[in-house]
Enzyme design. Structure first.
Site: not given
Ligand code: CDP
Ligand code: CA
Length: 500
Positions: A174, A205
């Site tokens: 990643e 993460s």
């Molecule tokens: N418009 C957005 C879209 C995502 N996000 C945040 O960005 C992060 C994206 O994480 P992710 O779903 O890719 O999670 P990981 O699997 O990468 O840890 C999450 O904490 C969402 O809440 C945000 O703050 N505003």
């Molecule tokens: Ca992500």
């Protein structure tokens, strides 16, 4: 009159031979123009496509990439054609109802069917990569994680694309693919330029990846990735901190504050006058905090805000262990990290949070940004709600924590200082493609797609040259014949007196 008749009889246009020569000449010219036109027409640009689903902890996004079919390995030409945000939460949230993880993808997949030309569907590779949300579910409940993958697999196979599998990416992959994406889009790889580091903040993460300058990274092999790209060698440092995405970090911060099982906490990371009731079981339902669940606790606790940046930093600092380090240098939790070096691109939640706080303007100093976040946190909740009436309250309430977390992670976790912090750019996309691991993943995998033979002109070059030469020669002969046949009468014509 007799002279007129004589002229008419001598007029070469009335000889059958001249007519034939003229017709052949016209045909030859038309043939020449047609052959040249066909041969040199612009070759119709054909594209190939690839689809990557980013199954993140908070949500899934689908990306369609396209690149010219006559693949040219030396030009950075894979670009994002389309993206689609899957409605609802990430696939790991469907552990109790796995089929729904599959059906949740339908809408975006149907969109992909429309976006990719039908004749390309069967050869378009389709990948799904899951990140920290599924890593955690896999640790917590392997059976449930397998069922989610089964459902997702089944759903994806119903579509006419070339399904290539769904898997959990390692944290190292990643981080490394995020770095590849940023540097590929910036055209740094093929030109062998100084590379940009990548900072990715997810929900579950967070990744840091960069090429350290004059620093041996072999002391921790699990953090070293060696690449050969466009003939250049890179020794990349990368680390993924599981549980340090912003949503799991918030859980850890709340767990830290509720470790004695109180009925109420006053949280410096939330705005003054903020107050909600939270459930202990829900809060501790994650491998990032489950072991810290207090033995004795009520069902719920009242979560109120205090809005104190410095105290919030204190709470966040407690999530990092700075004590043990068996390497020459560490970030936190005993993880090796060389000193940060060069410019960085910070994306995903780094961007969303900093963009919301209006702090993505690169000219702001670390001090200015810190003061801004401190001031934002101390703003009463009612006032915040009035300024941002359209933003979902659950998300709105968390920006104070998220902003403080980002600053603390970068400065105290990764050791960015005033100077190095100024080299971080908060970015969403580069040249129309989103920054994230998916493009790097796609680039890596498309090397396995054999390049289609280049669209060739209708004739081989030698054939084209021969035909044109023959036609030109023919035209030359015809013109010569034509001139000769005219000459046989012109001298007489010119010597005769004009008849009025
Ligand atoms: N418009 C957005 C879209 C995502 N996000 C945040 O960005 C992060 C994206 O994480 P992710 O779903 O890719 O999670 P990981 O699997 O990468 O840890 C999450 O904490 C969402 O809440 C945000 O703050 N505003
Ligand atoms: Ca992500």
């Amino acid at each position: 009159m007799s002279a007129q008749r004589e002229m008419k009889e001598k007029n070469p246009w009335h000889k059958p031979l001249t007519i034939i020569i003229t017709v052949i000449g016209v045909i030859a010219i038309v043939a020449l123009v047609t052959v040249a036109g066909l041969q040199n027409r612009p070759v119709f640009q054909k594209y190939k496509y690839g689809i990557v689903l980013d199954a993140g902890s908070s949500h899934t996004a689908l990306y369609i990439y396209k690149w010219p079919a006559e693949k040219d390995n030396n030009t950075g030409r894979i670009e994002q054609k389309h993206s689609c945000k899957v409605k609802g939460k990430g696939i790991s949230s469907y552990a109790a109802v796995p089929e729904k993880a599959g059906t949740s993808l339908t809408e975006c997949m149907q969109e992909a069917e429309m976006q990719v030309p039908a004749w390309r569907h069967q050869e378009t590779p389709l990948y799904l990569g899951a990140t920290a949300g599924m890593r955690l579910l896999n640790m917590e409940n392997k059976v449930a994680s397998d069922k989610v993958f089964e459902a997702v697999e089944k759903a994806l196979q119903r579509f006419p694309f070339s399904y290539q599998g769904a898997r959990i990416l390692s944290g190292q992959e990643e981080g490394a693919f995020g770095w590849v994406t940023v540097n590929y889009l910036d055209d740094r790889l093929k030109q062998g330029l100084q590379t940009t580091g990548a900072l990715d903040l997810g929900g579950a993460s967070t990744q840091i990846s960069f090429v350290p300058h004059e620093y041996d990274i072999s002391e921790s092999p699990s953090n070293a990735v060696a690449f050969q790209l466009y003939g250049n060698y890179y020794n990349l440092y990368t680390h993924s901190f599981l549980c340090y995405g912003k949503d799991q970090a918030l859980r850890m911060a709340l767990a830290h504050q509720t470790r004695s099982g109180p009925i109420a906490i006053s949280d410096p990371c939330f705005h003054p006058d903020y107050s909600v009731t939270r459930n202990y079981n829900t809060l501790y339902d994650s491998p990032c905090v489950s072991e810290r669940k207090p033995k004795v606790a009520p069902l719920n606790f009242t979560h109120t805000g205090e809005g104190n940046f410095l105290q919030c930093q204190e709470v966040i600092r407690s999530l990092f262990n700075f004590k043990s380090c068996k390497y020459s240098k560490c970030s936190f939790n005993g993880i090796f990290q060389p000193p940060v070096q060069g410019s960085f691109g910070a994306f995903s939640a780094y961007y969303f949070v900093m963009n919301f706080l209006n702090l993505t303007d690169g000219s702001m100093s670390l001090e200015t940004i810190t003061n801004y976040v401190a001031n934002y946190c101390s703003t009463p909740w009612d006032q915040i709600k009035k300024v941002y009436p359209d933003i979902n309250e659950k998300y709105l309430a968390e920006y104070c924590f998220s902003g403080t977390y980002i600053l603390t992670l970068l400065t105290e976790g990764y050791n960015f200082n005033t100077e190095t912090f100024s080299k971080i750019k908060f970015i969403k996309e580069i040249k129309g493609s989103d920054a994230g691991w998916t493009l790097g993943y796609m680039l890596n995998l498309t090397n396995m797609i054999p390049a289609e033979t280049k669209d060739s002109p209708p004739l081989p070059h030698a054939g084209y040259v021969s035909i044109v030469t023959v036609i030109v020669l023919l035209l030359f002969i015809l013109v010569t014949l034509f001139i000769l046949s005219f000459r046989s009468i012109w001298p007489k014509c010119s010597k005769e007196p004009q008849i009025v």
